[in-house]
Scaffold this active site. Structure first.
Site, PDB file in Angstrom:
ATOM      1  N   SER A  87      36.955 -17.727  37.697  1.00  5.76           N
ATOM      2  CA  SER A  87      36.405 -16.592  38.420  1.00  5.76           C
ATOM      3  C   SER A  87      34.882 -16.659  38.392  1.00  5.76           C
ATOM      4  CB  SER A  87      36.938 -15.296  37.807  1.00  5.76           C
ATOM      5  OG  SER A  87      36.653 -14.186  38.635  1.00  5.76           O
ATOM      6  N   ASP A 113      42.180 -15.566  42.256  1.00  6.36           N
ATOM      7  CA  ASP A 113      41.410 -15.647  41.007  1.00  6.36           C
ATOM      8  C   ASP A 113      42.154 -16.378  39.892  1.00  6.36           C
ATOM      9  OD1 ASP A 113      40.155 -14.760  38.442  1.00  6.36           O
ATOM     10  OD2 ASP A 113      38.920 -13.592  39.814  1.00  6.36           O
TER      11      ASP A 113
END
Length: 690
Positions: free
Chosen positions: A68, A218
């Site tokens: 991320s 993510d």
């Protein structure tokens, strides 16, 4: 007599007092480590402050990984970004630009419910409808474009930046919807893939961002602290794995959730805040589980955060400063207490996979724990590899006892080198015990004649089928094994030699003098590439900006010995790195040997490093020198042994056993300049040597 000379370059960037202060706070365990950055959206701003503090302590990464927003920081570091670069990037970025409207080509197959929600008119229903209709509130496309441009600027290119183009190996983790495992981009697995695209996939926070290509979201969903992505590197012997993470939650004052025990009270949660908390919980919840399950992680945990995962609209000069400061203070606390925070290995024995990793452990041994070191090796080849360490042990009056095979086992060129290396050992004050057989090869570290640690080399370590090179035994778990090892060594000692328990360290007579440059040049001319009369030599101080490395790999055990050489230069106020000779009065015959300065070849105004990669890397990274003294060789007709060119930023410190073509790309051994072989030629010291 020692000839003293105050160095003009040793403290060119720092005064000696400043250098002493710097070294007292410098890291000991993380000079060469793997860096892992947790995901966390806007919270990743705190990593900038933590990274700046880590770099100021002498931390360097040989590989990085991130999930991320952590993958953004990792990618920028891998491209060579310094702390000031990161601060400038953050301060000039409008993060609200990342909230680009969702792409119409990504949508739900049955968006009927979205139309129903839109009919209610309320903003919270419109937000939910937007998510349902497009599988996310925003597109992450702008993030990819933004990062691509920054990576290009850092690397000085206009081409798409691929994983193979980065200075430091990078691993990026994302989640592929419908797959049963995370997807990992890296130099090894996807060298031709776009870094910015991979990072975009890793940063596509569910609900907030649309899935990239309808399938990548993510990476924090499956692994928000992707230490597993560097497991191969860690198993190859990198010294430590340093993780940058967040403590659970943000500052209480930043939360609008009501705290009440009254079940009849009405609790209203803004829909955007609900999504924000939901996203944070999804992404962050796995970190605690990961850190609890995986061993040997060293964690800088950052707390007191004023931003949450998707607080893009709250990013301003004030919050950026607060986030930097939170990261810096967390890293400062970690390194100030590093000695207690570095976790000892939980296993009773350590396994070393390679020769460099094994030698690195010898080099990094704690000297205050030992007053005697027993070395048992079939030959003395490691005297050259470990010379700075052996010299340091000798000057610190640590007894060295070297068990090895008799000279009758050697012949030809190797016999002559054995004679020279044993002469050096005697000059260092080591006691040499020759034997017809050795039951094992090892390094044993003792205190008051009691062994507390031993590194034992595998007898078949050269066999590629053997999975490890050496094993380390420790007193706490293997006292009986250590006793057997030392008893085995003492049993082959000659009867007339005193036992180690009562042995005294022989008087040491080693002197250092700034001399021998002409003799050194004479020896360099024995190298075929330097023999022509038009080849010229000189000592010169050159800018580090003009240095060019032919390899990007420096062996960790060599790098970690450089500080010992610097200590000796500082102690005897010798010019760094002028021509210096070491004279061994204990050796018979008397021996005078040079410490070879770094050697470079000048081509087109640049200086290509032929000898001294480890020293020059250390001088640039840790001493922060802007110029260095080297031997400059000019007018060499022969091509360089490698056509590749690297800067100091691209150098990786590695325990991998890289040699020849594995260490130098496009390597031509015929063109290799054998500097140390020429300087240490036995014929210089023994008249009967051919």
């Amino acid at each position: 007599m020692v000839h003293q000379h105050i160095s003009s370059t040793a403290c060119s960037e720092f005064t000696c007092q400043e250098w002493t202060t710097l070294m007292t706070k410098a890291t000991k365990h993380f000079k060469n480590c793997l860096g892992v950055f947790q995901g966390g959206g806007c919270k990743a701003l705190a990593f900038v402050g933590a990274f700046k503090e880590a770099i100021s302590r002498g931390v360097f990464f040989s590989s990085v990984a991130g999930t991320s927003a952590g993958s953004i920081i990792a990618a920028l570091i891998a491209a060579g970004a310094e702390p000031d670069d990161l601060e400038n990037i953050i301060s000039t970025t409008d993060f609200n630009k990342f909230k680009r409207p969702p792409k119409s080509n990504i949508s739900a197959q049955d968006p009927g419910i979205a139309g129903i929600l839109l009919g209610f008119g309320s903003i919270k229903y419109k937000t939910m409808a937007k998510f349902i209709n497009h599988l996310g509130l925003y597109s992450s496309e702008e993030l990819e474009s933004w990062l691509e441009k920054i990576l290009q600027d850092l690397l000085g290119t206009t081409n798409r930046v691929r994983f193979k183009d980065l200075n430091i190996p990078l691993s990026v983790v994302a989640t592929e919807l419908g797959a049963d495992k995370p997807i990992v981009w890296s130099y090894d697995k996807t060298p031709e893939e776009s870094v910015a695209f991979a990072v975009r996939c890793s940063c596509s926070i569910p609900i907030f961002f649309q899935p990239v290509q309808g399938k990548f979201v993510d990476g924090g969903i499956v692994s928000n602290l992707p230490t597993f992505a560097l497991s191969d590197e860690q198993s190859r012997g990198y010294e430590k794995l340093l993780c940058f993470t967040f403590s659970n939650g943000i500052t209480t004052a930043n939360s609008n959730f009501q705290n009440t025990e009254d079940k009849s009270s009405k609790v209203e949660i803004p829909i955007r805040e609900y999504f924000s908390k939901l996203i944070s919980s999804i992404i962050d919840s796995a970190v605690t589980i990961q850190t609890d399950l995986q061993q040997d992680l060293h964690i800088i945990e950052i707390g007191d955060l004023c931003l949450d995962t998707v607080d893009f609209d709250k990013i301003n000069t004030n919050t950026i400063h607060k986030m930097y400061n939170s990261g810096r203070l967390a890293a400062k606390e970690f390194f100030d207490d590093e000695i207690h925070r570095v976790k000892p290995a939980t296993d009773s024995r350590r396994i070393f996979a390679t020769e460099p990793e094994t030698l690195n452990q010898v080099v990094r041994s704690e000297l205050h724990l030992s007053d005697e070191i027993l070395i048992s090796l079939s030959d003395t080849r490691y005297v050259y590899n470990l010379y700075p360490t052996l010299l340091d042990w000798s000057l610190k009056r640590i007894r060295i006892k070297f068990f090895t095979l008799e000279l009758s086992y050697f012949s030809g060129k190797e016999l002559q080198h054995e004679k020279l290396r044993r002469l050096v050992l005697k000059g260092l004050g080591a006691e040499i015990v020759e034997s017809g057989t050795l039951e094992l090869e090892s390094f044993v570290f003792c205190k008051s004649a009691i062994p507390h640690s031993a590194i034992v080399l595998h007898p078949d370590r050269k066999d590629e089928k053997i999975p490890y090179f050496a094993v380390q035994y420790n007193k706490a778990f293997d006292a009986l094994v250590l006793s057997w090892i030392t008893a085995s060594l003492h049993s082959i000692d000659t009867p007339h030699k005193p036992n180690s328990a009562t042995a005294t360290t022989p008087p040491l007579s080693i002197t250092f003098s700034e001399a021998g440059y002409d003799k050194l040049v004479e020896r360099l001319r024995t190298i075929e590439h330097y023999a022509p009369p038009e080849v010229k030599f000189s000592m010169a101080e050159i800018p580090v900006s003009d240095l060019v490395f032919l390899t990007k790999y420096v062996k960790s055990y060599k790098y970690n010995q450089i500080s010992r050489i610097f200590d000796i230069y500082d102690q005897y106020t010798l010019e760094l790195f002028g021509a210096v000779q070491i004279e061994y009065q204990n050796a018979n015959p008397h021996v005078s040997m040079p410490i070879t300065p770094p050697v470079v070849e000048e081509i087109g105004g640049k200086y290509y490093i032929i000898e001294g990669n480890s020293r020059l890397t250390y001088m640039i990274r840790e001493r922060k020198l802007s110029s260095v003294k080297v031997i400059v060789v000019k007018n060499v007709a022969a091509p360089l042994p490698s056509s590749k060119k690297f800067t100091a930023k691209q150098i990786l410190i590695s325990d991998d056993d890289k040699k020849g073509a594995d260490r130098f790309e496009d390597f031509n051994y015929r063109l290799y300049r054998k500097i140390e072989e020429a300087v240490r030629a036995p014929s210089i010291y023994f008249k009967d040597t051919p």
